[in-house]
Write an enzyme that holds these catalytic residues in place. Structure first.
Site, PDB file in Angstrom:
ATOM      1  N   SER A 135       0.933  -1.133   0.151  1.00  0.00           N
ATOM      2  CA  SER A 135       0.228   0.143   0.159  1.00  0.00           C
ATOM      3  C   SER A 135       0.825   1.136   0.035  1.00  0.00           C
ATOM      4  O   SER A 135       2.181   1.416   0.308  1.00  0.00           O
ATOM      5  CB  SER A 135      -0.948   0.103   1.234  1.00  0.00           C
ATOM      6  OG  SER A 135      -1.602   1.222   1.350  1.00  0.00           O
ATOM      7  N   TYR A 189      -3.410  -0.780  10.403  1.00  0.00           N
ATOM      8  CA  TYR A 189      -2.976  -1.074   9.010  1.00  0.00           C
ATOM      9  C   TYR A 189      -1.804  -0.385   8.197  1.00  0.00           C
ATOM     10  O   TYR A 189      -1.037  -1.433   7.580  1.00  0.00           O
ATOM     11  CB  TYR A 189      -4.216  -0.185   8.243  1.00  0.00           C
ATOM     12  CG  TYR A 189      -4.133  -0.536   6.756  1.00  0.00           C
ATOM     13  CD1 TYR A 189      -4.806  -1.841   6.399  1.00  0.00           C
ATOM     14  CD2 TYR A 189      -3.747   0.447   5.696  1.00  0.00           C
ATOM     15  CE1 TYR A 189      -4.605  -1.878   4.767  1.00  0.00           C
ATOM     16  CE2 TYR A 189      -3.853   0.172   4.477  1.00  0.00           C
ATOM     17  CZ  TYR A 189      -4.250  -0.905   3.939  1.00  0.00           C
ATOM     18  OH  TYR A 189      -4.311  -1.002   2.674  1.00  0.00           O
TER      19      TYR A 189
END
Length: 679
Positions: free
Chosen positions: A556, A569
């Protein structure tokens, strides 16, 4: 426009005959019909023949798969036939007999259908018929089985001369309904489509009954002590352990996709005393050995032998197999023979465990295995009433390295970039993972769709084309056992694994003070720990199969960008990003490349955003959830929204063959986020 009535009858008959494996094997045999139609140029009647074209399958034949030829021109070829030494030239002459656009390309068996004086002709490869055709005293047995209603035709390679031979046999035996072709199959005929089909089935079923009634009860001999099949669970466990090693054996010349079967037919054959002798004789019917090679590689150890001994012995046998195949080529090759196509086996037999078969794709590998089962059935039938006696090795070579067969291979479409590669994608039941699986299949790969949601995984696998393209596995990536089971399923389905995409994940979006240890542990268990476990199992398989490989992490932008309210996350994405670097450094010596992709703002089609993450991120940024994708797009340099397909494109860019010297790389797929530039 509806097909001509005779062509329609031919198609219906073909479907009935081709749908039953007792009648013929996949893509084996052909059928024809003759009739009268109007010549669109002259307006006069013209006699035509419709016949299954090259490469088709009777069970699924369509009108487009028929070659359409003018019979007057077809029969006129007899007057210009230059003799058996030049009979291959007649195949090109068939093109001058085509009616109109002609439909499909005529096959080598076209002469058999055109020259036989019958309105309808079937040429089939039933196991029962080939058993008689490959028996040492096949001619005598044919007479005993059928009397004078079915005539023996000695072995001759398919072609124009065989068509003349069968035509002459029919003319000399008006009482006959068909013939047994030595070493090959059967041909039947009739004045109507119904009569032809009836005659074909009569030959097949009569031969079956003859073999059953006359045959000895144990044609393969007694069971070898210690060679009985392992239990179902144990043999599949051993098959999964051996599959990557055996795929390495079958892929030394070029990568292959694998198929495994532990059917009772195979296991019984491999437990029998006569299986080494029979396997060494090889298959006989041309359709068989073109797909299975002349003979299989057979392990000569019992099922309970230690695994390391089995692996070592398989490698020894493979070296010997390659030497023997090269010698076979040298014995028979002529100056104008095609180059040797490779010396690896297409069939590997492991007593007590089963059969591994290989090909350029899953369907080819599966069909090769089906053909070897046909060969076992043929051997059983021949041994039951006589002795199995396949055609001479020199004749096998003439067909395997036939110039016409080589030309057919050269006409095959160029393989897709990911052909022969087997991919396993986690979280592939939806969103980004599904898009990746779709792209990989479109580029020629076989895909294992791994997902926590079994129903989603099954639906995606079915959408991708079913078992020859994709299989589904339910897997929780936090479980070592489930991951191991997923890879076992993958290697049993396709022979091995070459490309793994770590995509499974969840997103927990909370500020630091609201993030619980449960949140933290769950986030890290699924993505950091899960990616580690998947990559570890992937490396085990890839190292064993010696074909290199690719591991891709879907990380990500958050792996390098510090955003608000996102501690769990973002931290686990940073963990994944460093796994890429660590594994790239460690696995490079095995030819395994490890790379990552950093997406951002993939809202539409994303399973994570649909699961509540979108609402939370929208709240953080103060926008409506349905406008979150637009919001993310506007904060990028390119002002473009990122979709799952864009991430899939990056996976293909990394694995499609152009970036062969790239490892340890992270590719941003975020439409340009300056704060996340890698530096």
């Amino acid at each position: 426009m509806a097909p001509h009535p005779e062509a329609a009858a031919l198609l219906a008959r073909s479907h009935r005959l081709g749908s039953d494996p007792r009648n013929t094997n996949y893509a084996g045999g052909n059928a024809s019909a003759k009739g009268t139609d109007t010549d669109p140029v002259t307006g006069s009647d013209v006699e035509l023949m419709w016949v299954k074209g090259s490469g088709g399958d009777l069970g699924t034949l369509t009108e487009a798969g028929l070659a359409v030829l003018r019979l007057d021109r077809m029969r006129a070829l007899v007057d210009v036939y230059p003799g058996v030494e030049r009979e291959d030239e007649m195949v090109a002459a068939f093109d001058y007999c085509l009616h109109g656009k002609g439909g499909a390309a005529p096959s080598i068996d076209t002469a058999m259908h055109g020259l036989v004086d019958a309105a309808h002709v079937d040429h089939l490869h039933p196991d029962s018929g080939i058993a008689l055709a490959c028996a040492a005293d096949g001619e005598k047995l044919t007479a005993e089985c059928f009397g004078d209603s079915v005539v023996w035709v000695p072995w001759r390679r398919p072609g124009f001369q065989l068509g003349l031979d069968i035509a002459a046999v029919k003319a000399a035996n008006p009482q006959a309904v068909g013939c047994i072709l030595g070493g090959h199959g059967i041909t039947a005929w009739g004045d109507t489509s119904e009569e032809c089909e009836r005659n074909s089935l009569h030959i097949i079923r009569t031969a079956e009954a003859f073999l059953a009634e006359r045959g000895k009860p144990e044609p393969f001999g007694p069971v070898i002590e210690g060679y009985a099949a392992l239990g179902a669970a144990e043999r599949r466990e051993r098959a999964a352990a051996l599959a990557p090693v055996i795929r390495a054996i079958a892929s030394q010349d070029r990568p292959q996709v694998g198929h495994f079967t532990d059917s009772e037919v195979v296991l019984d054959f491999l437990a029998s005393a006569e299986h080494p002798r029979l396997a060494a004789l090889g298959t006989s019917c041309p359709d068989h050995f073109l797909r299975t090679k002349v003979r299989p590689l057979v392990l000569d150890l019992p099922p309970t032998a230690p695994l390391d001994e089995v692996v070592a012995r398989l490698k020894e046998l493979h070296a010997g197999y390659r030497e023997e195949y090269a010698a076979y080529y040298r014995r028979h090759a002529l100056p104008d023979s095609p180059a040797m196509r490779g010396a690896d086996p297409a069939i590997v037999l492991v007593p007590g465990v089963g059969m591994f078969s290989f090909g350029k794709d899953k369907q080819t590998a599966r069909v090769a295995g089906e053909f070897y089962v046909n060969a076992i059935n043929v051997m059983r039938g021949a041994e039951a009433v006589s002795t199995y006696a396949p055609i001479e090795e020199s004749e096998k070579f003439r067909i395997e390295y036939w110039a016409l067969e080589e030309a057919k291979l050269q006409r095959m479409p160029k393989p897709k970039p990911l052909a022969t590669r087997v991919a396993l994608v986690t979280g592939a039941g939806s969103g980004i993972g599904k898009a990746i699986a779709q792209r990989l299949v479109a580029e020629g790969a076989c895909v294992v769709v791994a997902d926590l949601n079994a129903d989603n995984a099954e639906a995606v696998a079915e959408e991708l084309g079913g078992p020859d393209k994709a299989v589904a596995v339910a897997v929780d990536v936090t479980s070592e056992e489930q991951i191991a089971d997923a890879f076992k399923a993958a290697v049993l389905a396709f022979g091995g694994v070459d490309l793994v995409v770590n995509n499974a994940g969840i997103s927990i979006s909370k500020p630091l003070l609201e993030t619980s240890t449960k949140d933290w542990d769950l986030q890290h268990d699924i993505m950091a720990r899960g990616s580690f476990l998947v990559s570890r199992e992937a490396a085990r398989v890839m190292i064993a199969q010696e074909l290199g490989g690719d591991i891709v992490y879907i990380a990500s932008k958050n792996a390098v960008f510090a955003g608000p309210n996102n501690i769990a996350y973002s931290a686990t994405k940073a963990d994944q990003a460093h796994q890429v670097r660590l594994l790239a450094a460690e696995l490079g010596e095995h030819g395994i490349r490890v790379n990552g992709i950093n997406p951002d703002g993939v809202v539409r089609g994303s399973g994570i955003f649909a699961g509540g993450w979108g609402a939370k991120r929208a709240a953080v940024y103060g926008v409506e959830e349905e406008k979150l994708g637009e919001f993310y797009a506007q904060r990028t340099i390119l002002k473009r929204e990122v979709l799952p397909d864009h991430v899939a494109n990056a996976v293909f860019a990394l694995t499609g063959g152009e970036l062969t010297h790239t490892t340890g790389l992270h590719i941003p797929v975020d439409a340009g986020v300056a704060a996340a530039f890698l530096r």
